[in-house]
Design a protein around this motif. Structure first.
Motif, PDB file in Angstrom:
ATOM      1  N   ASN A 157       0.674  -1.254  -0.092  1.00  0.00           N
ATOM      2  CA  ASN A 157      -0.040  -0.006   0.001  1.00  0.00           C
ATOM      3  C   ASN A 157       0.962   1.264  -0.125  1.00  0.00           C
ATOM      4  O   ASN A 157       0.337   2.291  -0.551  1.00  0.00           O
ATOM      5  CB  ASN A 157      -1.025   0.031   1.305  1.00  0.00           C
ATOM      6  CG  ASN A 157      -2.299  -0.650   0.755  1.00  0.00           C
ATOM      7  OD1 ASN A 157      -2.270  -1.363  -0.086  1.00  0.00           O
ATOM      8  ND2 ASN A 157      -3.140  -0.817   2.017  1.00  0.00           N
ATOM      9  N   PHE A 464       1.161  13.972  10.138  1.00  0.00           N
ATOM     10  CA  PHE A 464       1.243  12.903   9.036  1.00  0.00           C
ATOM     11  C   PHE A 464       2.416  12.144   9.391  1.00  0.00           C
ATOM     12  O   PHE A 464       2.896  11.303   8.287  1.00  0.00           O
ATOM     13  CB  PHE A 464       1.195  13.583   7.985  1.00  0.00           C
ATOM     14  CG  PHE A 464      -0.188  14.145   7.450  1.00  0.00           C
ATOM     15  CD1 PHE A 464      -1.161  13.236   7.214  1.00  0.00           C
ATOM     16  CD2 PHE A 464      -0.379  15.710   7.281  1.00  0.00           C
ATOM     17  CE1 PHE A 464      -2.470  13.720   6.746  1.00  0.00           C
ATOM     18  CE2 PHE A 464      -1.776  16.068   6.970  1.00  0.00           C
ATOM     19  CZ  PHE A 464      -2.459  15.025   6.536  1.00  0.00           C
ATOM     20  N   GLY A 465       3.079  12.132  10.448  1.00  0.00           N
ATOM     21  CA  GLY A 465       4.257  11.289  10.590  1.00  0.00           C
ATOM     22  C   GLY A 465       5.680  12.086  10.217  1.00  0.00           C
ATOM     23  O   GLY A 465       5.557  13.394   9.743  1.00  0.00           O
ATOM     24  N   LYS A 468      10.860   8.294   6.367  1.00  0.00           N
ATOM     25  CA  LYS A 468      10.268   7.495   5.423  1.00  0.00           C
ATOM     26  C   LYS A 468       8.904   7.162   5.435  1.00  0.00           C
ATOM     27  O   LYS A 468       8.547   6.642   4.445  1.00  0.00           O
ATOM     28  CB  LYS A 468      11.371   6.275   5.764  1.00  0.00           C
ATOM     29  CG  LYS A 468      11.868   5.904   4.693  1.00  0.00           C
ATOM     30  CD  LYS A 468      13.018   4.600   4.652  1.00  0.00           C
ATOM     31  CE  LYS A 468      12.980   3.615   5.920  1.00  0.00           C
ATOM     32  NZ  LYS A 468      14.087   2.771   5.729  1.00  0.00           N
TER      33      LYS A 468
HETATM   34  C1  HEM Z   1      -5.946  13.041   7.837  1.00  0.00           C
HETATM   35  C2  HEM Z   1      -5.693  11.859   7.279  1.00  0.00           C
HETATM   36  C3  HEM Z   1      -4.544  10.965   7.591  1.00  0.00           C
HETATM   37  C4  HEM Z   1      -3.496  11.163   8.518  1.00  0.00           C
HETATM   38  C5  HEM Z   1      -3.715  12.029   9.711  1.00  0.00           C
HETATM   39  C6  HEM Z   1      -2.735   9.986   8.450  1.00  0.00           C
HETATM   40  C7  HEM Z   1      -1.707   9.884   9.459  1.00  0.00           C
HETATM   41  C8  HEM Z   1      -0.613   9.083   8.938  1.00  0.00           C
HETATM   42  C9  HEM Z   1       0.642   8.757   9.827  1.00  0.00           C
HETATM   43  C10 HEM Z   1       0.847   9.429  11.099  1.00  0.00           C
HETATM   44  C11 HEM Z   1       1.445   7.706   9.135  1.00  0.00           C
HETATM   45  C12 HEM Z   1       2.890   7.322   9.496  1.00  0.00           C
HETATM   46  C13 HEM Z   1       2.925   6.336  10.352  1.00  0.00           C
HETATM   47  C14 HEM Z   1       4.237   5.836  10.737  1.00  0.00           C
HETATM   48  O1  HEM Z   1       5.076   6.663  11.244  1.00  0.00           O
HETATM   49  O2  HEM Z   1       4.673   4.767  10.553  1.00  0.00           O
HETATM   50  C15 HEM Z   1       0.690   7.292   7.944  1.00  0.00           C
HETATM   51  C16 HEM Z   1       0.865   6.340   6.968  1.00  0.00           C
HETATM   52  C17 HEM Z   1       0.286   5.947   5.925  1.00  0.00           C
HETATM   53  N1  HEM Z   1      -0.666   6.494   5.452  1.00  0.00           N
HETATM   54 FE1  HEM Z   1      -2.018   8.007   6.287  1.00  0.00          FE
HETATM   55  N2  HEM Z   1      -2.724   9.539   7.293  1.00  0.00           N
HETATM   56  C18 HEM Z   1      -4.160   9.948   6.858  1.00  0.00           C
HETATM   57  C19 HEM Z   1      -4.643   9.695   5.613  1.00  0.00           C
HETATM   58  C20 HEM Z   1      -4.156   8.728   4.702  1.00  0.00           C
HETATM   59  C21 HEM Z   1      -4.848   8.352   3.318  1.00  0.00           C
HETATM   60  C22 HEM Z   1      -6.117   9.034   2.948  1.00  0.00           C
HETATM   61  C23 HEM Z   1      -4.187   7.258   2.908  1.00  0.00           C
HETATM   62  C24 HEM Z   1      -4.451   6.372   1.604  1.00  0.00           C
HETATM   63  C25 HEM Z   1      -5.353   6.646   0.821  1.00  0.00           C
HETATM   64  C26 HEM Z   1      -3.212   6.879   3.935  1.00  0.00           C
HETATM   65  C27 HEM Z   1      -2.032   5.990   3.764  1.00  0.00           C
HETATM   66  C28 HEM Z   1      -1.229   5.715   4.473  1.00  0.00           C
HETATM   67  C29 HEM Z   1      -0.237   4.716   4.267  1.00  0.00           C
HETATM   68  C30 HEM Z   1      -0.275   3.718   2.998  1.00  0.00           C
HETATM   69  C31 HEM Z   1       0.795   4.980   5.140  1.00  0.00           C
HETATM   70  C32 HEM Z   1       2.006   4.054   5.490  1.00  0.00           C
HETATM   71  C33 HEM Z   1       3.168   4.628   4.949  1.00  0.00           C
HETATM   72  C34 HEM Z   1       4.555   3.945   5.136  1.00  0.00           C
HETATM   73  O3  HEM Z   1       4.528   3.317   6.130  1.00  0.00           O
HETATM   74  O4  HEM Z   1       5.344   4.125   4.446  1.00  0.00           O
HETATM   75  N3  HEM Z   1      -3.107   7.751   4.792  1.00  0.00           N
HETATM   76  N4  HEM Z   1      -0.592   8.083   8.092  1.00  0.00           N
END
Ligand code: HEM
Length: 527
Positions: A157, A464-465, A468
């Motif tokens: 993903n 949003f982190g 990487k």
């Molecule tokens: C306001 C909305 C969102 C917030 C606050 C958010 C927050 C986050 C955070 C904090 C992480 C990092 C996690 C880590 O440190 O391992 C993350 C990873 C991720 N998010 Fe979001 N997210 C949001 C929306 C979305 C949407 C809409 C999608 C996809 C359609 C998505 C897909 C992903 C994926 C695939 C990862 C994993 C990235 C990786 O491990 O490299 N997120 N998200």
């Protein structure tokens, strides 16, 4: 040890038990109830201290950060967090520095703030793992999905998201999102001129699903009510079981999960409706190839998943791809809906902010609510960008992420985290600095982030982190939030339904941020 030594030891133990048991029985009969409670309490306290002592001894070889004192038996520091987490976290940082250990419900966790917090957020998954931490230990997502789905969710993903919903690609989803939003408004809001939305959370989650299903999963199921409902409800169905899993020891979970499978239906729905879409897209691509024609592939997340080539050169099966869409829902629906709700509640609570956004919308799009929105329109709304960035910034958890340490992790200041321990980062404090304590609604200032867009991470914007694993879905999420706010405000005036202001951010357990659930009044704007 020989058999004779063992039998001799057993005989000695039995003798001791025989000797002391009549004495225990007589003491029990002559002791008052209060004395028994006191003795029981003291015994519990001693056992607790003994367990802590044994645990401490096993980590003696590490250079551990300071342990915050005053932990209470069993609950640890949880009551302080519940009482006023921001103040407690500020006090800990002042007294013990950037990294320290606290006990949450008796479990020792490492808390990282400042530079160490950033290091924890950026850490490699080989060291600090979200999957092995909060996802498996708290959410127990492994009960809802199988191993392959997990693999796709955590390793495929992110790759697909970076390819399909990147900053560059996201504008092309505008039309689909707007279409989904129109359907959502129609299906979820009453047709009357004025109404009170009693359950805004239900609305925000379903609306996000209406916008996301056609654009992420596929036009073929874009108006399939069953798929949309499943996409919206999956995360809630997983999280609803948390209190039950938390109160039952892990060894007994396998006996209760068959009775708590509310999430099972989602797997069935995805297999029934999404797997055939995958099959038919693959067949169409093969047929075009046979005829020597160019196949015009869809440009959505599902296409990215079905085209993904595994290291062994094969693709995932149609059913595996279909199941994996549940993890797209998991990553996107709850996160986006919560942040959309934060933003909507700030607007409801602050008429000055609402007025400023409205003026910006009117100056860019005009007053006619029938004018069609385009990507260019909202690229030119800097004030709305600031409001979204500030809402997202304010909505960070006080203690966030919950990554489990898989291999000894060493911060640049030398402090270490032993394997097995969970690391929490002080996201709200990272975002807000010393104003993390700010709770007054009037103190929210959209201009605080300057001109940085809501998708740009920084040291003071970690929702949003970082590094990487910085969320690759943030461009898509912000696009959905922005479009929803614009369309909502163009069509309705949104106001509190009671005289008491809705506080946009609430804290669960004192440290997990969630949005208000106060009803909102919608009044249709006159044409
Ligand atoms: C306001 C909305 C969102 C917030 C606050 C958010 C927050 C986050 C955070 C904090 C992480 C990092 C996690 C880590 O440190 O391992 C993350 C990873 C991720 N998010 Fe979001 N997210 C949001 C929306 C979305 C949407 C809409 C999608 C996809 C359609 C998505 C897909 C992903 C994926 C695939 C990862 C994993 C990235 C990786 O491990 O490299 N997120 N998200």
């Amino acid at each position: 040890m020989t058999d004779t030594t063992i039998s001799r030891s057993i005989e000695t133990v039995l003798k001791i038990v025989n000797d002391i048991s009549p004495r225990i029985a007589s003491a029990y009969q002559t002791t008052t109830r209060n004395e028994l409670i006191l003795v029981g309490g003291a015994a519990l306290f001693s056992v607790y201290n003994l367990v802590q002592y044994i645990k401490d001894k096993s980590t003696a070889k590490y250079y551990l950060p300071p342990r915050v004192p005053f932990a209470l038996p069993l609950v640890g520091h949880s009551l302080y967090l519940l009482w006023d987490s921001n103040q407690f976290i500020d006090w800990c940082a002042k007294k013990y520095g950037e990294v320290y250990e606290i006990s949450i419900m008796g479990k020792i966790v490492t808390v990282a703030s400042g530079l160490s917090g950033q290091e924890a957020l950026k850490a490699d998954t080989d060291f600090l793992s979200l999957e092995e931490g909060v996802i498996k230990d708290v959410l127990y997502l492994q009960y809802a999905i199988d191993k392959t789905t997990f693999e796709i969710g955590f390793y495929v993903n992110p790759v697909v998201a970076k390819a399909v919903i990147s900053h560059k690609k996201v504008p092309r989803h505008t039309e689909g999102i707007l279409k989904g939003m129109d359907a959502g408004f129609k299906n979820l809001l009453p047709a009357t001129d004025s109404f009170v939305l009693k359950d805004p959370n239900h609305f925000f989650q379903r609306l996000i699903a209406h916008m996301s299903v056609p654009t992420l999963i596929g036009k073929e199921v874009g108006d399939n009510a069953t798929v949309i409902e499943s996409f919206a409800a999956f995360t809630a169905d997983v999280t609803d079981n948390i209190p039950i899993f938390m109160s039952v020891p892990v060894v007994f979970h396998r006996f209760i999960t068959p009775y708590l499978q509310s999430f099972k239906r989602h797997r069935v729905i995805m297999s029934k409706f999404i797997a055939p879409v995958v099959e038919s897209r693959r067949q169409a691509a093969d047929a075009a190839k046979l005829k020597g024609e160019t196949y015009k592939a869809e440009d959505d997340f599902l296409q990215g998943l079905l085209e993904f080539v595994k290291p062994d050169g094969t693709n995932y099966t149609a059913d595996q791809v279909a199941q994996a869409t549940l993890l797209v829902a998991f990553a996107s629906v709850h996160t986006t809906a919560t942040n959309l709700a934060f933003c909507a509640y700030w607007i409801v609570s602050r008429p000055d902010i609402k007025q400023a956004i409205l003026e910006e919308i009117e100056s860019v799009v005009g007053k006619d609510i029938n004018t069609e929105l385009t990507y260019e329109h909202f690229e030119n709304m800097p004030y709305l960008d600031k409001v979204i960035r500030e809402s997202v910034r304010q909505g960070a958890d006080v203690l966030a992420v919950g990554k489990k340490c898989l291999k000894t992790f060493t911060f640049s200041n030398g402090y270490q985290v032993p394997a097995g321990r969970v690391v929490e980062t002080t996201n709200r404090r990272l975002n807000m600095g010393l104003s993390a304590n700010r709770v007054d609604i009037s103190e929210m200032d959209p201009l605080e982030s300057g001109s940085r867009p809501p998708t740009t991470a920084s040291r003071d914007y970690v929702t949003f982190g970082m590094g990487k694993h910085l969320c690759p879905g943030r461009f898509f999420a912000v696009l959905e939030i922005k479009l929803t706010i614009i369309q909502l405000l163009r069509q309705y005036d949104i106001t509190p339904s009671t005289s008491s202001p809705a506080h946009p951010v609430k804290l669960i357990g004192g440290f997990m941020a969630t949005n208000s659930s106060a009803p909102i009044r919608f009044t249709k704007r006159k044409l």
